[in-house]
Design a protein around this motif. Structure first.
Motif, short mmCIF file in Angstrom:
data_model
loop_
_atom_site.label_atom_id
_atom_site.label_comp_id
_atom_site.label_asym_id
_atom_site.label_seq_id
_atom_site.Cartn_x
_atom_site.Cartn_y
_atom_site.Cartn_z
N ASN A 95 37.60 68.12 53.32
CA ASN A 95 36.47 67.78 52.45
C ASN A 95 36.93 67.59 51.00
O ASN A 95 36.40 66.73 50.27
N ALA A 101 31.46 74.21 48.48
CA ALA A 101 31.24 75.57 47.97
C ALA A 101 30.92 76.56 49.08
O ALA A 101 31.13 77.77 48.91
N ARG A 102 30.43 76.07 50.21
CA ARG A 102 30.07 76.96 51.33
C ARG A 102 31.19 77.13 52.35
O ARG A 102 31.04 77.91 53.28
N ARG A 117 37.88 72.59 54.84
CA ARG A 117 37.71 72.57 53.38
C ARG A 117 38.72 71.64 52.72
O ARG A 117 38.37 70.90 51.79
N ARG A 177 26.53 60.41 43.77
CA ARG A 177 25.65 61.14 44.70
C ARG A 177 26.45 61.74 45.85
O ARG A 177 26.19 62.88 46.28
N GLN A 196 30.35 68.34 47.18
CA GLN A 196 30.71 69.55 46.44
C GLN A 196 29.84 70.74 46.84
O GLN A 196 30.31 71.88 46.85
N LYS A 197 28.58 70.49 47.16
CA LYS A 197 27.74 71.57 47.68
C LYS A 197 28.28 72.08 49.01
O LYS A 197 28.28 73.28 49.29
N LYS A 198 28.73 71.14 49.85
CA LYS A 198 29.30 71.53 51.14
C LYS A 198 30.62 72.27 50.94
O LYS A 198 30.91 73.24 51.67
N ARG A 223 28.37 64.85 44.63
CA ARG A 223 27.52 66.03 44.45
C ARG A 223 27.16 66.65 45.80
O ARG A 223 27.08 67.87 45.95
N LYS A 224 26.92 65.80 46.79
CA LYS A 224 26.59 66.30 48.12
C LYS A 224 27.79 67.00 48.76
O LYS A 224 27.66 68.08 49.36
#
Length: 404
Positions: A241, A229-230, A238, A219, A225-227, A222-223
Motif C-alpha cells: 500500500n 494507518a490501520r 502495508r 483523493r 493513507q487512511k487504509k 487520502r483514501k
C-alpha cells in the motif's frame, strides 16, 4: 553555470541487488558517521562547552578502520567513491547547520542532519573515478553497464553521476554538467505575474495559465493513507500500500514539474524582465481550507525555475515586496480602494470608471512596481473632492458577482 540532467533507466535483477547493496552501504556509513558526530558534539559540549565536530579526514579514517572489522567488512564489496561522498555531504550538512544557527548563512534556517531510512529515497554519487560514458552506455564501478533513456543529449562532459531510487522503486541517473548561458533576444521588455490557485498564473499581457487538476490522485492518496494507518507496521500489505501511495505522489509531482518547466521556459524565453511577488506561502498554508490546495501548486518551485532559467537566458529576474498593495490599487489611475474579499473578482474603480479583473489588475501592478513605475497615490486621491476617502473605499467595491 552548472546544471543537472536526469535520465531514467531500468536495471536488471542482478543490478537491482547490487544497487540495493550499494544504497544500504551508503546509508549505514552516513548513519554511523552521524551517530559518532552527535556523540562527539555532546561530549565536547559537556566538557568544554564547545561544538567542535570531527572533520571529513577523521570520518574517512574511521571508515577505513571499520572495513577491517567483522561487523563492517562487507562495506568493501561496493565502490568506495559513494561512501566517501556520503561523508563529505555529512560534513557540509553540519557546516550549513552551524552557519545557519550563527546567522552566517542566508536564507531559510537549516535543520540538523538526520538519520536515513530504508523506505525513503536512496542515492549514491560517483565522481569521475567511479563511472564512464561510451557510445550511450554508462559503466558504474561494481554495478556494471546501464543504458538510460537519453531524452536529450548532454551539453558537456559530466563531473559527477548520481544513481537514484525513489520511493516508488524507479531508478534514475543524474549528471552535473557545465552549460553556457544562452543569449537570445526577447520579444517583450517585461512581464508581471500574479500567482493563484485555480488560475495558476495571470500575466500582465493578458495571458492566463490554468493549473493542472490534481484532485483525482489527491483523493486516492487520502483514501489509501487512511487504509495505511490501520495496517500493521512492516507487513507485506502495508508495504504494498505504501508503494501505491508513492506512485500517486510521483504522478502528481511529475505532472506539476512538467507544467512548471514548460511555463517557466515560455515566460523566460519571451520576456527580458520577469517580475514576481514574494508570497508568504508558510503563512497561507495555515489556513486549513486552502492548505492542501496551496501545497499542490508549487509556487516556490516556479519561482526557483524562473530564477535559474533567467540566469541561463541572461534575463533580469525581480521579486517585489509582499506588502505591496497590488490587489488594492487600480492599475490605470493608481487609486487605492483597500482590501476586498477573495470572492470578488471584478472591481469598478470610481476614480477612472474602469472595470478591473482582480488578478489581471494585480499582475499589471506587479509589473509596474518591479520596473520602478508607480502611480502618484496622493495626487490621485486628491482628485475627488466631493466624497471622503472612507466612502471611496466602500464604493470602489462595486462588482459584478454573476460575471465571475
Amino acid at each position: 553555470m552548472k546544471a543537472r540532467y536526469q535520465y531514467r533507466f531500468y536495471p536488471t535483477d542482478q543490478q537491482q541487488q547490487s544497487l540495493a547493496r550499494l544504497f544500504g552501504c551508503v546509508r549505514v556509513v552516513w548513519n554511523d558517521a552521524l551517530a559518532f558526530c552527535k556523540q562527539s558534539v555532546s561530549e565536547a559540549f559537556a566538557s568544554t562547552r564547545s561544538t567542535k565536530l570531527p572533520g571529513y579526514k577523521k570520518l574517512s579514517a574511521m571508515l577505513t578502520q571499520a572495513k577491517k572489522t567483522d561487523e563492517r567488512k562487507w562495506l568493501s564489496d561496493v565502490s568506495s567513491v559513494p561512501l566517501q561522498q556520503s561523508l563529505r555531504y555529512l560534513d557540509v550538512a553540519y557546516k550549513n547547520f552551524f552557519n545557519s544557527l550563527k546567522g552566517k548563512r542566508k536564507g531559510k534556517k537549516v535543520g540538523v542532519p538526520r538519520f536515513k531510512k530504508k523506505t525513503n529515497s536512496q542515492s549514491a554519487e560517483f565522481t569521475k573515478a567511479g563511472f564512464s560514458i561510451k557510445d550511450g552506455v554508462i559503466y558504474i564501478a561494481k554495478i556494471g553497464t546501464i543504458k538510460p533513456i537519453w531524452s536529450r543529449e548532454l551539453p558537456s562532459e559530466p563531473s559527477s553521476a548520481t544513481v537514484i531510487k525513489d520511493c516508488a522503486n524507479r531508478y534514475f541517473v543524474s549528471f552535473v554538467v557545465e552549460v553556457e548561458p544562452n543569449i537570445t533576444i526577447a520579444k517583450n521588455q517585461s512581464i508581471g505575474i500574479d500567482l493563484g490557485v485555480k488560475t495558476f498564473a495571470v500575466m500582465s499581457n493578458g495571458e492566463k495559465s490554468l493549473s493542472p487538476d490534481y484532485s483525482r490522485h489527491d483523493r486516492k492518496i487520502r483514501k489509501l493513507q487512511k487504509k495505511l494507518a490501520r495496517q500493521q507496521k512492516d507487513s507485506k500489505r502495508r508495504n504494498k500500500n505504501r508503494l501505491r501511495i508513492a506512485k500517486h505522489h510521483n504522478q502528481i509531482a511529475d505532472t506539476r514539474k512538467d507544467f512548471l518547466h514548460k511555463l517557466s521556459t515560455k515566460v523566460v524565453s519571451e520576456n527580458q524582465t520577469i517580475v514576481l511577488e514574494d508570497l508568504n506561502v508558510s503563512g497561507m498554508v495555515k489556513n486549513p481550507k486552502l492548505a492542501r490546495v496551496i501545497s499542490l501548486q508549487g509556487w516556490r518551485e516556479f519561482r526557483l525555475l524562473c530564477e535559474a532559467k533567467s540566469e541561463k537566458f541572461s534575463r533580469d529576474f525581480r521579486v517585489i515586496n509582499r506588502w505591496e498593495p497590488t490587489s488594492q490599487t487600480c492599475s490605470c489611475c493608481g487609486f487605492r480602494w483597500g482590501k476586498i474579499d477573495l470572492s470578488i473578482r471584478l472591481i469598478l474603480c470610481l476614480s477612472c470608471n474602469t472595470e478591473q479583473e482582480r488578478d489581471e489588475n494585480a499582475s499589471r501592478n506587479i509589473e509596474m512596481v518591479g520596473m520602478g513605475h508607480r502611480h502618484d497615490l496622493k495626487r490621485t486621491g486628491s482628485d475627488c473632492k466631493t466624497v471622503s476617502a472612507a466612502s471611496y473605499c466602500e464604493l470602489s467595491r462595486i462588482t459584478d458577482v454573476e460575471r465571475r
